[in-house]
Every structure is written in structure tokens, then in C-alpha cells.
Design an enzyme around this catalytic site. Structure first.
Site, PDB file in Angstrom:
ATOM      1  N   HIS A 607       0.816  -1.216   0.000  1.00 33.81           N
ATOM      2  CA  HIS A 607       0.000   0.000   0.000  1.00 33.81           C
ATOM      3  C   HIS A 607       0.850   1.267   0.000  1.00 33.81           C
ATOM      4  O   HIS A 607       0.341   2.343  -0.300  1.00 33.81           O
ATOM      5  CB  HIS A 607      -1.037  -0.028   1.137  1.00 33.81           C
ATOM      6  CG  HIS A 607      -0.527   0.308   2.493  1.00 33.81           C
ATOM      7  ND1 HIS A 607      -0.261  -0.632   3.450  1.00 33.81           N
ATOM      8  CD2 HIS A 607      -0.265   1.500   3.071  1.00 33.81           C
ATOM      9  CE1 HIS A 607       0.142  -0.028   4.557  1.00 33.81           C
ATOM     10  NE2 HIS A 607       0.150   1.257   4.349  1.00 33.81           N
ATOM     11  N   ASP A 655      -0.635  -7.461   1.186  1.00 36.75           N
ATOM     12  CA  ASP A 655      -0.020  -6.135   1.310  1.00 36.75           C
ATOM     13  C   ASP A 655       1.499  -6.280   1.431  1.00 36.75           C
ATOM     14  O   ASP A 655       2.069  -6.131   2.511  1.00 36.75           O
ATOM     15  CB  ASP A 655      -0.624  -5.431   2.535  1.00 36.75           C
ATOM     16  CG  ASP A 655      -0.279  -3.960   2.563  1.00 36.75           C
ATOM     17  OD1 ASP A 655       0.271  -3.467   1.568  1.00 36.75           O
ATOM     18  OD2 ASP A 655      -0.568  -3.306   3.586  1.00 36.75           O
ATOM     19  N   SER A 756       3.902   1.936   8.507  1.00 26.96           N
ATOM     20  CA  SER A 756       3.536   0.980   7.459  1.00 26.96           C
ATOM     21  C   SER A 756       4.743   0.475   6.696  1.00 26.96           C
ATOM     22  O   SER A 756       5.647   1.250   6.376  1.00 26.96           O
ATOM     23  CB  SER A 756       2.615   1.658   6.453  1.00 26.96           C
ATOM     24  OG  SER A 756       1.326   1.632   6.937  1.00 26.96           O
TER      25      SER A 756
HETATM   26  C1  4AZ Z   1      -1.073   3.282   8.845  1.00 30.20           C
HETATM   27  O1  4AZ Z   1      -1.930   4.015   8.397  1.00 30.20           O
HETATM   28  C2  4AZ Z   1      -1.380   2.416  10.038  1.00 30.20           C
HETATM   29  N1  4AZ Z   1      -2.555   0.640  14.512  1.00 30.20           N
HETATM   30  C3  4AZ Z   1      -0.506   1.432  10.387  1.00 30.20           C
HETATM   31  C4  4AZ Z   1      -0.803   0.635  11.477  1.00 30.20           C
HETATM   32  C5  4AZ Z   1      -1.951   0.835  12.182  1.00 30.20           C
HETATM   33  C6  4AZ Z   1      -2.824   1.839  11.849  1.00 30.20           C
HETATM   34  C7  4AZ Z   1      -2.525   2.646  10.756  1.00 30.20           C
HETATM   35  C8  4AZ Z   1      -2.252  -0.057  13.353  1.00 30.20           C
HETATM   36  O2  4AZ Z   1       0.054   3.236   8.335  1.00 30.20           O
END
Ligand code: 4AZ
Length: 806
Positions: A607, A655, A756
Site C-alpha cells: 500500500h 499487502d 507501514s
Molecule cells: C497506517 O496508516 C497504520 N494501529 C498502520 C498501522 C496501524 C494503523 C494505521 C495499526 O500506516
């Protein structure tokens, strides 16, 4: 007076003039200034003087012109206007009729507000110096509610830097300025104080001529409006010539859609090659919203044979809809796929309303009809749900179509089925096409083949081999059913994965006692986490090959401390504690995390690179061996990005993305840069060995801590526990086999936006190696009680990873 006329060269003349002037000054009696001026003036008009004046003037003019040109082309850095057409949906605004008129006070007031927001976004971005203005061109209604805003954006870019402002970047800046919450997975977020739909954002590069020809006051712009459904508005588009583009912006009453019927398209002989007609699903010429384009491809000889007129006729849209997509189709026996059926207006988007009926025929009653779709699948219709991507009736059985990331074969076990398709979306959708053929009803797949639930046939030995050959893993499903109660052991992929696959639970037996099946080449052993545990278990030692991974050597600096107020509930990492951690920067901003897999491969989340999120590898830099932001030991360029072909942006399934570095990172960076180990399908962290998520992402949901958005400077680490798939499924839906939940019940420790793509690493045993159990993927907000983070389950994707990196 005393001047005589003679023909002379310029030099000669100049000498004479000088002599004469000299003579006049010294030998004449002094006269009055007025008289002297009169003498000089009349003297100027004599021939030799005239020549001198003219020559001087010409030389002067030439010098000034050359200097001016040189200045324009070399000394001054000339600026180019770079133009983008954009679209965004403002969510909380109700469309009112006044918005149709660009001179109404209502239009002007909303436009001014949006222009200000756009201007603030870009003036606070990396392209602030180049940004010139945003101009709202139109406001329109749409079926999702709110107001659809069509706008222009102009950048003034020094000629040499033109490539620096690209549509992906301009779009990314806008998207990344929208603060969204993953809660409820809604796509509406805030662009400063403006509620906008992040999914609606579209930016396309455009020509300056598009900008000028669609602006009000342009020479050839019309904006007809159909006030009631069924109103017919005749259009005549007759460009004045001379390369002028004409634009017609068609709008209709809220709740209705526009139907455009082109009755004729006349191309003038002189313009044949250049004439074109493009229809966009937008009020500005946006290439990504092209519905259909026709260009004047008729050659001069065609023109002659048609009375010097190239005429292309199109019948009414309704007729085309029914007749062009309905037909009687005959298949052949054993000839594979022999033809195609198409959605109406293919390859244009699907209209919002349509019906197609195909009557198939096969040469024998023992044959059925197979339809091979690309990235589209038919599934039985849920009686309580509407079809959103196409409604299908196959011999009285109902199906819904959906778009998927793989091809499918739909088999109809009838020799002469009737297939009806209806468009079932209020918005134009992607077109489809299907290849048709016949198959043997008694044996759909050839001997030695297995029938996947995607409809494909794969060779029997590909079943239960751990690889997803069917494209939907159906060749890997129920692999243990035969052996759950039988003599042979359950399929290795399902053994001790924390998920009860056999109804008798046999696949999860004895896992706590530390025994686990590990496949050496040809034989197998029973041992938990045998891979890279330092003990050669396989005769050929294959379990200890390629084990240069997962061993950090953290350095505790004098005076270093742990600040328990970071990541969500995390603390500062130590130098070298997570040597596989990578910071991924897009245009200078830390966007995502990644992990080192080898000298030239990194792994991250798909993503981070999905269509909207910048798939261009040149936009990214990988910061390796970094503890504090901006202090990387090594910055690497990315050569290419491999996003998993089944990545599904709506569910975050698959992902995962691999990034190949342009050059391997130098070995001298070890031990501060080191790969993480890839888990085997059966890897489980050691007992009492929690997993750690690391990253430079936000420390709380929304990114605010004490009211301001602060990203931590030092790499954060948080300890989280893995949840069983059944626990995970209780919290979220859908959770696929490629997902994994990890967190703590209070939510106090969690990953958040910006983490992420980064690692969730687990240690095989005390003092043992670290394995990449998960990749930070998604969640519902950050740090919420009973809502763990969702990670990509790496152990399910190792064969895909190995296919690419080895
Ligand atoms: C994000 O948007 C994201 N709490 C990554 C992990 C989590 C929430 C959002 C998990 O990158």
C-alpha cells in the site's frame, strides 16, 4: 551652406566630416547658438551625414536586439507554466443550483475557500516555490453526495526543472495532506479544515491550451445543462479552425446522468489527421477519466472516396447498449477459446444502465461453455445483497461480478446457456471482456489436472505444493483433509500455524512440545524452528544455508536512556538494535518503513506503492542503518518496486512489495545494516518471546501528542503479542490468510501511521535469530483497546518472495 554633395565610402566620409567639423570649429567666426543649431540640422540632412546616422542607427538596433535575445535565452532563467487538471469531492457541502454559475456569489465563495486550502497545502509542500495558483473551474453534483470540485493548478517552473513537477507528485502531496482515520475504513478525511474524499482525488497533467480553452471567456466553450431527465439538448460542435480546441461541458439535474449521442462526426479534409473528439467523465480534460476518444485517422484516399468528407456515424447510445452487446454465440469443440464477448461500449467504461443477453450454443450436448475473464469474477449472488459491479443471470441462477487481481474461468455446465448481464452501478465502472470456449462436461480439466475454484486447471502435482498456482490458493486449500485422519501427516503449510485446519485438530497437535515438521530436501524432520537455529538438522545441511540474517548487535551508548513516551507506547531503540529497519523517503519525507532482506532487496507494504501512492521507484530513497531520522549510514536508490500481483487495495490482502536497490549496500555497513530472516511457513516465535514492531511513525492516533503533530526523531520499538487468527477475525473483517494481528489488550503498544511497511520481528528462541513475522499493514486507528494492529503474514508469502529475490 558650404557643403557639397559627393559619393564616398563610409571611412572617407567620416574623415571628411571630421576635417570639416574641425575646420568649422577653428576657422569660423563665432555665431549664435540658434544659428549654429540650424546649420548643424540642415547639415545632417546632407547625404554623407545621413549615411552615418542611418548606419549608426542600424548597428545600434542590431546590437540591442542581439543582446535582448541573448538575455532572454541564456542569462535569464525562463519559466514554463506547468498545468494540472484536478478533481476532488468535498464531502460536507450540499450541491445547490447556484454552483452551476461560476459568477454566482455562492460559487465564488466556495471556490475561494477551496482555492485557499489548495494554496496552503502546496505552499507548505516541497514544491512551494514553484506553485503559482489554483483556479476552481466548475462545481458539480455527484451521486456520492457533496460537491465535486474541478480545478486547475498552475506551477511556474524554470525550464530546466520542468520534470520536477509531475502529476504523481502533485497528486501525492494533496492525498498525503488529507488526514484520514482508518476507523470504519471511510475515505473521507480533512484537507486542513475541508472534509474531502481522499479516494476522489485525481490530478492529471494537462496542456496550457486546455487551460486557456476551458477557462471562461475562451473562444469555443459551451456549457449546456439538461434540467430534467429526458431533456434533449442539441449540440453542434464546429470548431473555428486554426488549431482551436472546443469544449462542451455537459451537466444534468442531480440524480440523473448525461447520455451523449453522437450522430455524426465530420472531419474536414485539410484537418483530417489532427481532428479528434474525446469524451471525458469529468468537466475538465483529464486523461484518466477518458470515456472514449475518436481521432481523425482517415487517410486522404479515404477522403477522396467519400466525397472529400470523412464521416463517422454513431447510433444512439441506447441502441448500442442493447444491440452491440447482445448476440448469439457459437462455440467449437476442443478448440480452446474461440471468441470474445464484451461489455457495452468496450473499452469505454460501463454505462450506468445496460442489459446484454448472450445466447450460447455448443456443437454437442456433452459440452458446457467456459468464459475466461481477466481480473473479474462471477460469484453466486447473496439474496440479501445488491450486486455492485454487474448483475448476471445464467440460466436462471443469479451471480454478482467483482473486480479481482487475477483471471478466472467461469464454467456453465449447460450446452446452450442464456447469459444476461446488467450494469448495476450508479457510477461508470471498468469494462470487461471474456473469452469464450467449450469444455467437456464430464471432465472439465484434462487428465492429470486439478480444477481450481478460479476455474483454471493446474497440473495435479501443483496441488498442495505450498505455491498458489490457482491464483486464489484453492490448490492449497484442504490439503490436510486427506491426511487429517489418514496415515500421512498433515500438509506442512498448515502444521502448527496457530490455526486449526483439520477438524480433528491434528495439524495443531504437539506444537507446544516443540516438535514441528521441517522439510529438508527429500526428507523431513520434526523440530520446532529448525531453520537457521545453528544446528544442522538436515543431512544436506539445507536448514542452515543462507543464514546471514537476524542477529542484531545493539550498542548502548553512554548516557542513552529509554523514553517511554514514544511510537504508540514505545521507547527509543538503540544503535544497531534493528539493523534490518529501513526508512523509506518519498520526495524527502519519511513515508513508510521497510526491512532489509539481502544486499539488494528490501521488503515493505504494497500500500506504500499502490497506484495512488507512487509506484515510481525514482521517487524513493531507502535510508539504511538509521537510528535518528536524517542520520542514515547509507542512502540507497530503488531500481524497481514489485507489488504483489494480488494486492487488493480495498481489503489490504497481499499487502507486500519488494524493492530492488539500484546498487547493493556496502558490506562494510555490517553490523549496523543486516538482513532479517524470512520465516518458514511453520515458524512460531519462541515461548515467552514477544515480537517487536519498529518505526518512525506517529506516536498516537491522528499523530498528535500534546496538540501538535510530532514524529519521533529516534526509531521507536514496541513490544506486541501475536493473536490467533480466530481472535483476529473477531476484531476485524475480512481477515485473510495473509494477515496477522498483533498488539496488547489495552492497546497501549501499537504501530501507527508512518510505520507501514516496517517490520514486526520475532525471535525464534532466547538469544536466537530474529524473523520477519509481519509487515505493518493496517488497523483501526492506533493504540485502541482490543483493536490490535494488522500485519501482513510474511510466512504465507515466502515462496513469492523467494521467486523474486533469488
Ligand atoms: C497506517 O496508516 C497504520 N494501529 C498502520 C498501522 C496501524 C494503523 C494505521 C495499526 O500506516
Amino acid at each position: 551652406a558650404d557643403v557639397s554633395v559627393e559619393v564616398a565610402t563610409v571611412d572617407h566620409t567620416l574623415q571628411k566630416v571630421r576635417r570639416k567639423y574641425h575646420h568649422t570649429r577653428h576657422c569660423r567666426k563665432r555665431r549664435s547658438p540658434k544659428k549654429r543649431f540650424e546649420e548643424l540640422w540642415s547639415g545632417l540632412w546632407t547625404y554623407p551625414y545621413l549615411v552615418v546616422v542611418v548606419v549608426t542607427a542600424v548597428v545600434f538596433a542590431v546590437v540591442v536586439t542581439v543582446w535582448a535575445l541573448l538575455w532572454v535565452f541564456t542569462c535569464r532563467e525562463s519559466n514554463n507554466g506547468v498545468y494540472f487538471a484536478g478533481m476532488i469531492r468535498v464531502a460536507n457541502e450540499e450541491f445547490i443550483p447556484e454552483y452551476r454559475h461560476a459568477d454566482s456569489t455562492e460559487f465564488l465563495s466556495l471556490a475561494k475557500k477551496i482555492e485557499l486550502v489548495l494554496s496552503n497545502v502546496y505552499k507548505g509542500s516541497s514544491v512551494a516555490k514553484l506553485y503559482k495558483q489554483a483556479v476552481i473551474s466548475d462545481l458539480s453534483n455527484n451521486n456520492l453526495g457533496g460537491v465535486l470540485v474541478h480545478f486547475w493548478m498552475v506551477f511556474e517552473v524554470p525550464q530546466l526543472k520542468s520534470p520536477a513537477v509531475r502529476e504523481e507528485w502533485v497528486g501525492a502531496i494533496l492525498r498525503d495532506s488529507v488526514l484520514t482515520s482508518l476507523q470504519n475504513r471511510t475515505s473521507v478525511g480533512y484537507l486542513l479544515d475541508l472534509p474531502v474524499d481522499i479516494e476522489s482525488i485525481l490530478i492529471n497533467a494537462a496542456q496550457r491550451s486546455d487551460y486557456t480553452s476551458t477557462s471562461s471567456g475562451s473562444e469555443c466553450l459551451d456549457k449546456p445543462y439538461a434540467p430534467l431527465p429526458g431533456t434533449s439538448v442539441p449540440l453542434e460542435l464546429d470548431p473555428p479552425g486554426g488549431g482551436v480546441s472546443c469544449h462542451i461541458k455537459l451537466t444534468s439535474a442531480p440524480g440523473s446522468v448525461v447520455r451523449l449521442t453522437i450522430s455524426s462526426f465530420l472531419i474536414q479534409p485539410s484537418d483530417c489527421v489532427g481532428d479528434a473528439l474525446t469524451v471525458y467523465d469529468s468537466l475538465l480534460p483529464m486523461s484518466a477519466r477518458t470515456l472514449r476518444a475518436w481521432s481523425g485517422t482517415c487517410s486522404m484516399s479515404d477522403l477522396l472516396s467519400t466525397n472529400a468528407l470523412c464521416k463517422c456515424s454513431f447510433s444512439g447510445a441506447d441502441d448500442v447498449c442493447v444491440s452491440a452487446c447482445s448476440s448469439h454465440v457459437e462455440t467449437q469443440e476442443g478448440a480452446g477459446y474461440t471468441g470474445h464477448i464484451y461489455s457495452p461500449f468496450h473499452p469505454s467504461l460501463l454505462p450506468t444502465k445496460c442489459i446484454c443477453t448472450w445466447l450460447f450454443g455448443t456443437p454437442s450436448p456433452s459440452l458446457g461453455v467456459s468464459l475466461k475473464f481477466h481480473n473479474y469474477v462471477l460469484r453466486p449472488k447473496d439474496p440479501n445483497a445488491h450486486c455492485t459491479h454487474g448483475w448476471w443471470k445464467v440460466n436462471d441462477h443469479m451471480f454478482c461480478g467483482s473486480y479481482v487481481g487475477y483471471s478466472t474461468v467461469f464454467r456453465i455446465s449447460h450446452p446452450s446457456p442464456e447469459v444476461e448481464f446488467r450494469c448495476s452501478s450508479r457510477q461508470a465502472q471498468m469494462p470487461f471482456q471474456a473469452a469464450y470456449g467449450s469444455y467437456n462436461l464430464s471432465q472439465p480439466c484434462d487428465q492429470g489436472h486439478f480444477l481450481c475454484s478460479t476455474g483454471f486447471c493446474v497440473e495435479r502435482h501443483q496441488r498442495c505444493d505450498g505455491l498458489d498456482d490457482c491464483q486464489d490458493e484453492s490448490d492449497e486449500h484442504f490439503c490436510c483433509t486427506a491426511s487429517c485422519g489418514g496415515p500421512s501427516p498433515p500438509h506442512p503449510l498448515y502444521v502448527c500455524d496457530g490455526h486449526s485446519d483439520c477438524s480433528n485438530g491434528r495439524d495443531e497437535l504437539n506444537c507446544t512440545q516443540g516438535t514441528l515438521r521441517w522439510d529438508c530436501v527429500g526428507t523431513c524432520i520434526l523440530k520446532k524452528n529448525a531453520r537457521c537455529d545453528g544446528v544442522p538438522d538436515c543431512q544436506d545441511r539445507s536448514d542452515e544455508e543462507d543464514c546471514g540474517c537476524g542477529l542484531p548487535s545493539p550498542v548502548r551508548k553512554v548516557g542513552s536512556f529509554s523514553n517511554l513516551d514514544r511510537i504508540v507506547g514505545g521507547s527509543n531503540s538503540l544503535e544497531g538494535e534493528w539493523p534490518w529497519q529501513v526508512g523509506l523517503l518519498f520526495s524527502g519525507n519519511l513515508y513508510c518503513g521497510a526491512s532489509v532482506l539481502s544486499a539488494d532487496w528490501l521488503i515493505s507494504a504494497a500500500h506504500c506503492f499502490s497506484k495512488e501512492r507512487l509506484a515510481d521507484p525514482r521517487s524513493w530513497r531507502a535510508h539504511l542503518g538509521m537510528l535518528t531520522r536524517g542520520e542514515a549510514r547509507h542512502v540507497a536508490e530503488i531500481q524497481h518496486v514489485v507489488v504483489h500481483e494480488f494486492y487488493d487495495a480495498s481489503t489490504f490482502d497481499y499487502d507486500v512489495a519488494l524493492l530492488r536497490l539500484r546498487r547493493p549496500w556496502p558490506a562494510s555497513l555490517a553490523p549496523l545494516v543486516q538482513p532479517v530472516c524470512l520465516p518458514t511457513p511453520s515458524f512460531t516465535p519462541g515461548p515467552l518471546r514477544p515480537c517487536w514492531v519498529t518505526g518512525w511513525g506517529y506516536r498516537s492516533e491522528g499523530g498528535s501528542k500534546g496538540g501538535s503533530k510530532v514524529l519521533p526523531a529516534v526509531l521507536q520499538k514496541a513490544q506486541v503479542s501475536l493473536l490467533s487468527p480466530s481472535e483476529c477475525k473477531k476484531r476485524f473483517h475480512p481477515v485473510t490468510a495473509r494477515m496477522l494481528c498483533a498488539g496488547v489488550p489495552s492497546g497501549a503498544q501499537d504501530a501507527c501511521n508512518g510505520d507501514s511497511g516496517g517490520p514486526l520481528a520475532c525471535q525464534a528462541s532466547a538469544g536466537g535469530r530474529w524473523f520477519l513475522m509481519g509487515i505493518v499493514s493496517w488497523g483501526s486507528g492506533c493504540g485502541r483497546p482490543r483493536l490490535p494492529g494488522v500485519y501482513t503474514r510474511v510466512s504465507k508469502l515466502t515462496s513469492w518472495i523467494h521467486q523474486h529475490i533469488t
